[in-house]
Structure formats: C-alpha cells, structure tokens
Design a protein around this motif. Structure first.
Motif, PDB file in Angstrom:
ATOM      1  N   SER A  13       0.447  -1.489  -0.033  1.00  0.00           N
ATOM      2  CA  SER A  13       0.137  -0.088  -0.219  1.00  0.00           C
ATOM      3  C   SER A  13       0.998   1.044   0.151  1.00  0.00           C
ATOM      4  CB  SER A  13      -1.074  -0.054   1.045  1.00  0.00           C
ATOM      5  OG  SER A  13      -2.038  -0.740   1.334  1.00  0.00           O
ATOM      6  N   ILE A  14       1.658   1.339   0.713  1.00  0.00           N
ATOM      7  CA  ILE A  14       2.845   2.335   0.625  1.00  0.00           C
ATOM      8  C   ILE A  14       3.203   2.749  -0.309  1.00  0.00           C
ATOM      9  CG2 ILE A  14       4.931   3.011   1.226  1.00  0.00           C
ATOM     10  CD1 ILE A  14       4.620   1.720   4.053  1.00  0.00           C
ATOM     11  N   ASP A  15       3.636   1.292  -1.178  1.00  0.00           N
ATOM     12  CA  ASP A  15       4.271   1.533  -2.920  1.00  0.00           C
ATOM     13  C   ASP A  15       3.767   2.295  -3.817  1.00  0.00           C
ATOM     14  OD1 ASP A  15       6.695   0.742  -1.439  1.00  0.00           O
ATOM     15  OD2 ASP A  15       6.047  -1.658  -2.478  1.00  0.00           O
ATOM     16  N   TYR A  16       2.046   1.678  -3.603  1.00  0.00           N
ATOM     17  CA  TYR A  16       0.797   1.994  -3.898  1.00  0.00           C
ATOM     18  C   TYR A  16       0.641   3.650  -3.641  1.00  0.00           C
ATOM     19  CZ  TYR A  16      -3.339   2.896  -6.670  1.00  0.00           C
ATOM     20  OH  TYR A  16      -4.018   3.674  -6.873  1.00  0.00           O
ATOM     21  N   TRP A  17       0.826   4.258  -3.173  1.00  0.00           N
ATOM     22  CA  TRP A  17       0.336   5.142  -2.924  1.00  0.00           C
ATOM     23  C   TRP A  17       0.993   6.615  -2.801  1.00  0.00           C
ATOM     24  CZ3 TRP A  17      -4.519   7.123  -3.034  1.00  0.00           C
ATOM     25  CH2 TRP A  17      -5.308   5.891  -2.953  1.00  0.00           C
ATOM     26  N   GLU A  19       3.245   5.698  -5.273  1.00  0.00           N
ATOM     27  CA  GLU A  19       3.956   6.792  -6.454  1.00  0.00           C
ATOM     28  C   GLU A  19       2.374   7.333  -7.754  1.00  0.00           C
ATOM     29  OE1 GLU A  19       4.480   3.606 -10.424  1.00  0.00           O
ATOM     30  OE2 GLU A  19       4.383   2.731  -8.391  1.00  0.00           O
ATOM     31  N   ALA A  20       1.552   6.676  -6.708  1.00  0.00           N
ATOM     32  CA  ALA A  20      -0.051   7.295  -7.761  1.00  0.00           C
ATOM     33  C   ALA A  20       0.108   9.078  -6.553  1.00  0.00           C
ATOM     34  CB  ALA A  20      -1.524   6.818  -6.634  1.00  0.00           C
ATOM     35  N   THR A  21       0.557   8.919  -5.708  1.00  0.00           N
ATOM     36  CA  THR A  21       1.035  10.785  -5.007  1.00  0.00           C
ATOM     37  C   THR A  21       1.567  11.746  -5.760  1.00  0.00           C
ATOM     38  OG1 THR A  21      -0.677  10.107  -3.020  1.00  0.00           O
ATOM     39  CG2 THR A  21       0.511  11.710  -3.069  1.00  0.00           C
ATOM     40  N   SER A  22       2.362  10.596  -6.359  1.00  0.00           N
ATOM     41  CA  SER A  22       3.847  10.923  -7.112  1.00  0.00           C
ATOM     42  C   SER A  22       3.698  11.278  -8.094  1.00  0.00           C
ATOM     43  CB  SER A  22       5.457  10.803  -7.356  1.00  0.00           C
ATOM     44  OG  SER A  22       6.292  10.905  -7.659  1.00  0.00           O
ATOM     45  N   ASP A  23       3.031  10.719  -8.999  1.00  0.00           N
ATOM     46  CA  ASP A  23       2.582  10.793 -11.139  1.00  0.00           C
ATOM     47  C   ASP A  23       0.836  12.056 -10.729  1.00  0.00           C
ATOM     48  OD1 ASP A  23       3.974   8.308 -11.487  1.00  0.00           O
ATOM     49  OD2 ASP A  23       2.222   7.257 -11.484  1.00  0.00           O
TER      50      ASP A  23
END
Length: 118
Positions: A13-17, A19-23
């Motif tokens: 979840s940390i990895d996903y969020w 990356e999603a927030t950075s994008d």
C-alpha cells in the motif's frame, strides 16, 4: 494470514500510494479520479514542473512519510503511545490469533528485509 502477510500488504500500500501521489503531482496526464480537490493537484503539478521536481524523488519522500505513518500506527497498536493509558488495541487474524507484540519493530525489520528501507 500471517504477520508477514499483514506487513507485506501495508508495504505494498505504501508503494502504491507513494507512486500514485507522485504521479498525481508530477504528471499532468495522471488520472485524478481518486482525489477530492483536483484543482489543488493541478496547481501543485504546475509548481513542481516549474521547479524541476523529479517524480522519482517525490515518490521516495512520500514513501518515507507513509512508512513513518505506518510505523506510528503500529506503535500505537503496540502500546507505545499515550493511547495505552486508555487501553490497548490488538490485531488478530480470522481465527482470533493475535499477531503479537512489537509490530512496529517487526514491520521495520520486514521493510529492511524486503529492501524497502535501507
């Protein structure tokens, strides 16, 4: 479910969020359907683009913040905050087995073992 499954789910979840927030903050074509205030993201996208912020750098910063948040939550569950004076919260699996004590330390170990923390 094991403690490692729980930790891996949090880490993913940390990895996903991160990356999603950075994008969302660095890529003008990012899908912002999940955000409440898209205009805020558009303004920050422009600021970051004009200042040369690197999306990968931002992802690392966000991941560090989210890891810290996860460790803080696990510390509260472990009884390491003022919340413990009011009572404890325990994480149990579907069979009622406790995942144990020291979750925040074990999570840090998991992050180290999986290369997510150096």
């Amino acid at each position: 479910m094991t403690k490692l499954d729980f930790f891996e789910d949090i880490a993913m979840s940390i990895d996903y969020w991160s990356e999603a927030t950075s994008d969302a903050l660095t890529k003008p074509d990012a899908d912002l359907i999940w955000v409440d205030e898209q205009e805020l993201y558009h303004r920050l996208q422009k600021l970051f683009a004009n200042s040369g912020v690197n999306g990968d750098d931002l992802k690392e910063v966000l991941a560090e913040c989210l890891r810290g948040f996860a460790i803080s939550v696990l510390t509260a569950i472990d009884g390491g905050t003022a919340l413990a004076e009011k009572g404890r919260v325990y994480v149990v699996d579907g069979d009622g087995n406790s995942l144990g004590e020291g979750l925040h330390d074990d999570f840090v170990s998991h992050l180290l073992n999986t290369g997510r923390l150096k």
